[in-house]
Design a protein around this motif. Structure first.
Motif, short mmCIF file in Angstrom:
data_model
loop_
_atom_site.label_atom_id
_atom_site.label_comp_id
_atom_site.label_asym_id
_atom_site.label_seq_id
_atom_site.Cartn_x
_atom_site.Cartn_y
_atom_site.Cartn_z
N MET A 1 0.85 -1.20 0.00
CA MET A 1 0.00 0.00 0.00
C MET A 1 0.89 1.25 0.00
SD MET A 1 -2.88 1.12 2.79
CE MET A 1 -3.73 2.69 2.65
N PRO A 2 0.63 2.19 -0.90
CA PRO A 2 1.45 3.41 -0.96
C PRO A 2 1.42 4.17 0.36
CG PRO A 2 0.13 3.20 -2.94
CD PRO A 2 -0.37 2.16 -1.98
N ALA A 3 2.56 4.72 0.74
CA ALA A 3 2.67 5.46 2.00
C ALA A 3 3.16 6.86 1.73
CB ALA A 3 3.63 4.73 2.93
N ARG A 4 3.01 7.70 2.73
CA ARG A 4 3.51 9.07 2.68
C ARG A 4 4.71 9.13 3.62
NH1 ARG A 4 0.21 12.84 0.68
NH2 ARG A 4 0.87 14.41 2.18
N VAL A 5 5.89 9.17 3.03
CA VAL A 5 7.12 9.10 3.82
C VAL A 5 7.84 10.44 3.78
CG1 VAL A 5 9.34 7.94 4.12
CG2 VAL A 5 7.34 6.64 3.32
N LEU A 30 11.34 5.03 -3.13
CA LEU A 30 10.03 5.64 -2.88
C LEU A 30 9.22 5.74 -4.17
CD1 LEU A 30 11.08 8.46 -0.38
CD2 LEU A 30 9.69 6.45 0.15
N ALA A 31 9.87 6.19 -5.22
CA ALA A 31 9.18 6.34 -6.50
C ALA A 31 8.73 4.99 -7.04
CB ALA A 31 10.08 7.05 -7.51
N GLN A 32 9.62 4.02 -7.01
CA GLN A 32 9.28 2.69 -7.53
C GLN A 32 8.17 2.02 -6.72
OE1 GLN A 32 13.06 0.62 -7.66
NE2 GLN A 32 13.61 1.50 -9.64
N GLY A 33 8.10 2.35 -5.43
CA GLY A 33 7.06 1.77 -4.59
C GLY A 33 5.75 2.51 -4.64
N GLY A 34 5.71 3.62 -5.39
CA GLY A 34 4.49 4.40 -5.49
C GLY A 34 4.20 5.25 -4.27
N HIS A 35 5.22 5.47 -3.44
CA HIS A 35 5.04 6.24 -2.22
C HIS A 35 5.24 7.74 -2.48
CE1 HIS A 35 5.21 2.33 -0.37
NE2 HIS A 35 6.45 2.15 -0.76
N ALA A 106 2.83 13.17 7.22
CA ALA A 106 3.57 11.92 6.97
C ALA A 106 3.02 10.72 7.73
CB ALA A 106 5.03 12.12 7.33
N ASP A 107 3.24 9.53 7.14
CA ASP A 107 2.94 8.27 7.81
C ASP A 107 4.17 7.76 8.56
OD1 ASP A 107 0.31 8.10 6.72
OD2 ASP A 107 1.15 7.30 4.86
N ALA A 108 5.34 8.18 8.13
CA ALA A 108 6.60 7.79 8.76
C ALA A 108 7.68 8.78 8.36
CB ALA A 108 7.01 6.38 8.33
N LEU A 185 7.94 1.06 6.45
CA LEU A 185 6.73 0.51 5.84
C LEU A 185 6.12 -0.57 6.72
CD1 LEU A 185 7.87 0.29 2.09
CD2 LEU A 185 6.42 2.03 3.18
N ALA A 186 6.97 -1.37 7.37
CA ALA A 186 6.45 -2.39 8.29
C ALA A 186 5.75 -1.75 9.48
CB ALA A 186 7.59 -3.30 8.76
N GLU A 187 6.33 -0.66 9.99
CA GLU A 187 5.72 0.05 11.12
C GLU A 187 4.37 0.66 10.73
OE1 GLU A 187 6.96 0.79 14.54
OE2 GLU A 187 7.81 -1.13 13.91
N ILE A 188 4.32 1.22 9.54
CA ILE A 188 3.06 1.80 9.06
C ILE A 188 1.99 0.72 8.96
CG2 ILE A 188 1.91 2.89 7.09
CD1 ILE A 188 4.63 4.28 6.50
N ALA A 189 2.36 -0.43 8.40
CA ALA A 189 1.41 -1.53 8.24
C ALA A 189 0.93 -2.08 9.58
CB ALA A 189 2.05 -2.65 7.42
N ALA A 190 1.82 -2.06 10.57
CA ALA A 190 1.48 -2.60 11.89
C ALA A 190 0.56 -1.69 12.69
CB ALA A 190 2.76 -2.88 12.68
N GLY A 191 0.49 -0.42 12.32
CA GLY A 191 -0.35 0.52 13.05
C GLY A 191 0.40 1.16 14.20
#
Length: 262
Positions: A1-5, A30-35, A106-108, A185-191
């Motif tokens: 899932m795209p994130a805002r980093v 970041l670009a390749q991951g769509g973030h 930001a998400d992270a 990204l793992a931290e974002i996914a974990a909440g």
């Protein structure tokens, strides 16, 4: 899932090549991951390398820049980046609003090597995490040992009990952009980091209890001090028995102080 980093990085045109390479690597990832890559919007140094890499790979950039630097023409050209890229211009007599926008958008957050501006942005978040005011994922990328001094300082702070949450929880440190982004990204996914929040809450309770104990110890110490001063003022005409009592109280006082300082 795209994130805002959000990425903190240097803006100096004399930034070492290895630091710029790490920034560029992160930009590519970041670009390749769509973030979405959020940063200070600069066109030089680590920030410039980051933004250029994101743009070259069709990624989206959101720059947050103070208006004084727009006047100085140090902002990155957003029209070279992917669709949806934009520059947010903030005002104010200091950088408080800029830091707030960077943080809240930001998400992270990933901190690359940088100068005082990067340090300011970074440690404000570290302080908020320790106080339980934020669980926003924040990590450090330590290229070529640049942040070794910071890492050592935080370990020393833990040993000297001047920070209340472990450095590993407050500010994870990585050797590469790849590791840092994977962690973020793992931290974002974990909440929300419940473990960090619990550690901060526990530290607050511990702090209150220690403060109460310290106040009580200070009160006892002051009372003993007053008594000793009163006795000292009258020892000149005191009997041997009174002097012996004063000596005993002094010994007890010394023991109490040593226990309070232990």
């Amino acid at each position: 899932m795209p994130a805002r980093v959000c990425v903190f990085a240097s803006s100096s045109s004399r930034t070492p090549a290895s630091f710029c390479a790490a920034a560029a690597r992160l930009g590519v990832l970041l670009a390749q991951g769509g973030h979405v890559c959020i940063n200070g919007g600069g066109k030089s140094g680590g920030m410039g390398a980051l933004n250029a890499a994101v743009a070259e790979n069709g990624g989206v950039i959101e720059g947050v820049i103070h208006k004084r630097w727009v006047v100085d023409e140090v902002d990155f050209a957003m029209d070279t980046a992917g669709a949806g890229s934009r520059m947010v211009v903030v005002d104010g007599e200091d950088l408080a609003e800029r830091k707030r926008v960077l943080r809240t958008e930001a998400d992270a957050i990933i901190a690359l090597p940088g100068g005082p501006g990067t340090w300011d942005e970074l440690f404000e978040l570290v302080a908020l995490r320790q106080l339980g005011m934020s669980t926003l994922p924040v990590c450090l990328v330590n290229i070529d040992g640049y942040y070794d001094g910071f890492v050592q300082q935080m370990r020393r702070a833990e040993l000297d009990c001047v920070i209340k949450v472990s450095p590993a929880q407050l500010l994870p440190v990585f050797d590469s952009a790849d590791e840092a982004l994977a962690w973020a990204l793992a931290e974002i996914a974990a909440g929300p980091n419940i473990e960090l929040a619990a550690a901060a809450a526990s530290a607050r309770v511990r702090y209150r209890e220690e403060a109460k104990d310290a106040v009580a110890q200070c009160a006892d110490t002051r009372a003993c001090g007053v008594l000793l001063r009163t006795l000292a003022c009258n020892l000149g005409s005191a009997s041997p028995g009174t002097i012996a009592v004063a000596c005993a109280i002094g010994a007890i006082f010394g023991f109490a102080v040593s226990r309070a300082l232990a």
